[in-house]
Design a protein around this motif. Structure first.
Motif, PDB file in Angstrom:
ATOM      1  N   ILE A 123     -15.469  33.511 -28.966  1.00  0.00           N
ATOM      2  CA  ILE A 123     -15.691  32.506 -29.999  1.00  0.00           C
ATOM      3  C   ILE A 123     -15.086  32.945 -31.326  1.00  0.00           C
ATOM      4  O   ILE A 123     -14.442  32.162 -32.024  1.00  0.00           O
ATOM      5  CB  ILE A 123     -17.199  32.233 -30.185  1.00  0.00           C
ATOM      6  N   GLY A 124     -15.308  34.223 -31.686  1.00  0.00           N
ATOM      7  CA  GLY A 124     -14.864  34.724 -32.978  1.00  0.00           C
ATOM      8  C   GLY A 124     -13.413  35.147 -33.002  1.00  0.00           C
ATOM      9  O   GLY A 124     -12.555  34.460 -33.570  1.00  0.00           O
ATOM     10  N   PHE A 125     -13.106  36.290 -32.390  1.00  0.00           N
ATOM     11  CA  PHE A 125     -11.745  36.823 -32.415  1.00  0.00           C
ATOM     12  C   PHE A 125     -10.723  35.810 -31.903  1.00  0.00           C
ATOM     13  O   PHE A 125      -9.664  35.649 -32.498  1.00  0.00           O
ATOM     14  CB  PHE A 125     -11.657  38.084 -31.548  1.00  0.00           C
ATOM     15  N   HIS A 126     -11.066  35.142 -30.790  1.00  0.00           N
ATOM     16  CA  HIS A 126     -10.078  34.302 -30.114  1.00  0.00           C
ATOM     17  C   HIS A 126     -10.019  32.872 -30.654  1.00  0.00           C
ATOM     18  O   HIS A 126      -9.039  32.479 -31.292  1.00  0.00           O
ATOM     19  CB  HIS A 126     -10.369  34.284 -28.609  1.00  0.00           C
ATOM     20  N   ARG A 127     -11.057  32.097 -30.408  1.00  0.00           N
ATOM     21  CA  ARG A 127     -10.969  30.669 -30.717  1.00  0.00           C
ATOM     22  C   ARG A 127     -11.004  30.384 -32.220  1.00  0.00           C
ATOM     23  O   ARG A 127     -10.348  29.441 -32.681  1.00  0.00           O
ATOM     24  CB  ARG A 127     -12.071  29.915 -29.972  1.00  0.00           C
ATOM     25  N   HIS A 128     -11.759  31.195 -32.986  1.00  0.00           N
ATOM     26  CA  HIS A 128     -11.836  30.944 -34.425  1.00  0.00           C
ATOM     27  C   HIS A 128     -10.726  31.645 -35.206  1.00  0.00           C
ATOM     28  O   HIS A 128      -9.889  30.986 -35.831  1.00  0.00           O
ATOM     29  CB  HIS A 128     -13.203  31.387 -34.953  1.00  0.00           C
ATOM     30  N   ALA A 174     -19.726  40.687 -34.453  1.00  0.00           N
ATOM     31  CA  ALA A 174     -20.072  40.571 -33.031  1.00  0.00           C
ATOM     32  C   ALA A 174     -18.872  40.897 -32.149  1.00  0.00           C
ATOM     33  O   ALA A 174     -18.995  41.583 -31.129  1.00  0.00           O
ATOM     34  CB  ALA A 174     -20.588  39.162 -32.732  1.00  0.00           C
ATOM     35  N   GLY A 175     -17.686  40.409 -32.529  1.00  0.00           N
ATOM     36  CA  GLY A 175     -16.483  40.715 -31.762  1.00  0.00           C
ATOM     37  C   GLY A 175     -16.137  42.191 -31.810  1.00  0.00           C
ATOM     38  O   GLY A 175     -15.677  42.764 -30.824  1.00  0.00           O
ATOM     39  N   SER A 176     -16.396  42.818 -32.957  1.00  0.00           N
ATOM     40  CA  SER A 176     -16.123  44.252 -33.089  1.00  0.00           C
ATOM     41  C   SER A 176     -17.024  45.080 -32.195  1.00  0.00           C
ATOM     42  O   SER A 176     -16.640  46.160 -31.740  1.00  0.00           O
ATOM     43  CB  SER A 176     -16.297  44.679 -34.554  1.00  0.00           C
ATOM     44  N   LEU A 177     -18.225  44.576 -31.916  1.00  0.00           N
ATOM     45  CA  LEU A 177     -19.165  45.299 -31.051  1.00  0.00           C
ATOM     46  C   LEU A 177     -18.681  45.382 -29.608  1.00  0.00           C
ATOM     47  O   LEU A 177     -19.187  46.178 -28.821  1.00  0.00           O
ATOM     48  CB  LEU A 177     -20.543  44.634 -31.102  1.00  0.00           C
ATOM     49  N   LEU A 204     -10.398  43.872 -35.679  1.00  0.00           N
ATOM     50  CA  LEU A 204     -10.206  42.425 -35.736  1.00  0.00           C
ATOM     51  C   LEU A 204      -8.772  42.022 -36.031  1.00  0.00           C
ATOM     52  O   LEU A 204      -8.175  41.222 -35.291  1.00  0.00           O
ATOM     53  CB  LEU A 204     -11.147  41.834 -36.800  1.00  0.00           C
ATOM     54  N   VAL A 205      -8.193  42.537 -37.106  1.00  0.00           N
ATOM     55  CA  VAL A 205      -6.864  42.082 -37.521  1.00  0.00           C
ATOM     56  C   VAL A 205      -5.804  42.441 -36.482  1.00  0.00           C
ATOM     57  O   VAL A 205      -4.926  41.638 -36.167  1.00  0.00           O
ATOM     58  CB  VAL A 205      -6.496  42.665 -38.901  1.00  0.00           C
TER      59      VAL A 205
END
Length: 328
Positions: A83-88, A107-110, A116-117
């Motif tokens: 949801i975060g890293f990919h779609r958003h 949450a994605g980092s976990l 992220l970048v």
């Protein structure tokens, strides 16, 4: 592989305002030896735990506490990525309020799949050159013979991560580089990795009030969980670009692999995603489970996200090869 003639950059439009502080993110465009060593350890050690988990579960079983911690941490990290890293962050499938953006980045980092970048930059580059020259992790990199494909599957699954030359973050993720909060979260990846690994043993130790409970929770909730999530995620790069059904038109070989859908939080409906990258929903046909899309819908109802790019039936039908929709 040859360069595609119809390259489409699906990255959200970058903020062109001047930055107020240096554009430093974790890692540059060349991966250092220490990073490669750390990567190898994070692949080998959790994978060894995953292999050992089978006889351990068969012989001694796994407690409900350990199982609960493993599942909870798995799906927090998985949805943080999908949801975060990919779609958003990568595709701009929806807009999110600032606290939600920060929460999704953490949450994605976990999931411990990289800063992220860097993650976003790699994935945007993948879409720009998908299964053509320039794609960082195509299984068709070495050709289409069986030996070449086997070598390519290894490369797409994990080999590409050891390549010293990295995707330019300034070029492929300028919008994130210019966001101080997101850049900080990306730089703090070692911190989120540590927190991700320590949450299960902390909860397990406090719940059982024993070192044995903490160690057991670390084994299942940290090591096994990380290995399983990593290999499921990497399978989207390898398996889903080598096999699977392709009902939608796309310029690459991305396919749908149904048996990965539940574990990948809906990411393995990969053919539609590469046909319509900005769509907030990947499993669009009847019976295609997509938990990430469901959670985005809940966020929308709560008012946490807006401008969600839901695919209409007409849009789906236009992309189907037979032009007949079975959208749910």
């Amino acid at each position: 592989m040859t360069a595609p003639s119809d390259v489409i950059d699906d990255a959200p439009e970058a903020d062109t305002s001047p930055a107020e502080e240096p554009m430093a993110t974790l890692g540059g465009e060349n991966k250092r030896t220490i990073e490669q060593v750390a990567l190898a350890l994070f692949i080998v050690i959790p994978f060894a735990a995953l292999v050992a988990a089978v006889p351990l579960a068969w012989g001694w079983g796994v407690s409900w506490l350990d199982l609960g911690l493993m599942i909870a941490m798995y799906y927090i990290g998985c949805h943080g990525v999908t949801i975060g890293f990919h779609r958003h962050f990568t595709h701009g499938s929806f807009k999110a309020k600032r606290p939600v953006r920060i929460a999704l980045a953490i949450a994605g980092s976990l999931a411990i799949e990289g800063p992220l970048v860097r993650w976003v930059a790699d994935h945007r580059r993948h879409h720009k050159y998908s299964d053509h020259e320039g794609d960082p992790h195509s299984p068709w990199r070495y050709g289409e013979t069986l030996p070449a494909l086997l070598k390519g599957l290894w490369w797409a699954h994990m080999g590409w991560m050891f390549d010293r030359e990295q995707t330019s973050q300034e070029k492929y993720a300028p919008d994130l580089v210019k966001d101080p909060a997101l850049r900080r979260i990306s730089r703090q990846f070692p911190l989120w990795t540590t927190i991700s690994l320590l949450i299960p043993p902390l909860v397990g130790g406090l719940a059982t009030w024993s070192w044995q409970g903490a160690l057991s929770a670390f084994f299942w909730g940290s090591l096994v969980r990380v290995a399983l999530l990593h290999h499921v995620t990497w399978s989207i790069n390898s398996i889903c670009h080598a096999v699977g059904k392709r009902p939608f038109r796309s310029r690459d070989r991305a396919g749908n692999v149904w048996w990965l859908a539940l574990l990948s939080c809906g990411e393995s409906w990969h053919n539609l995603h590469h046909s319509d990258p900005t769509s907030a929903r990947h499993g669009v046909l009847r019976g295609q489970l997509d938990s990430s899309a469901r959670i985005i819908r809940w966020f929308e109802l709560l008012g946490w996200v807006s401008d969600v790019r839901w695919p209409s039936k007409e849009r789906i039908a236009a992309r189907l090869k037979d032009n007949v929709t079975e959208a749910a």
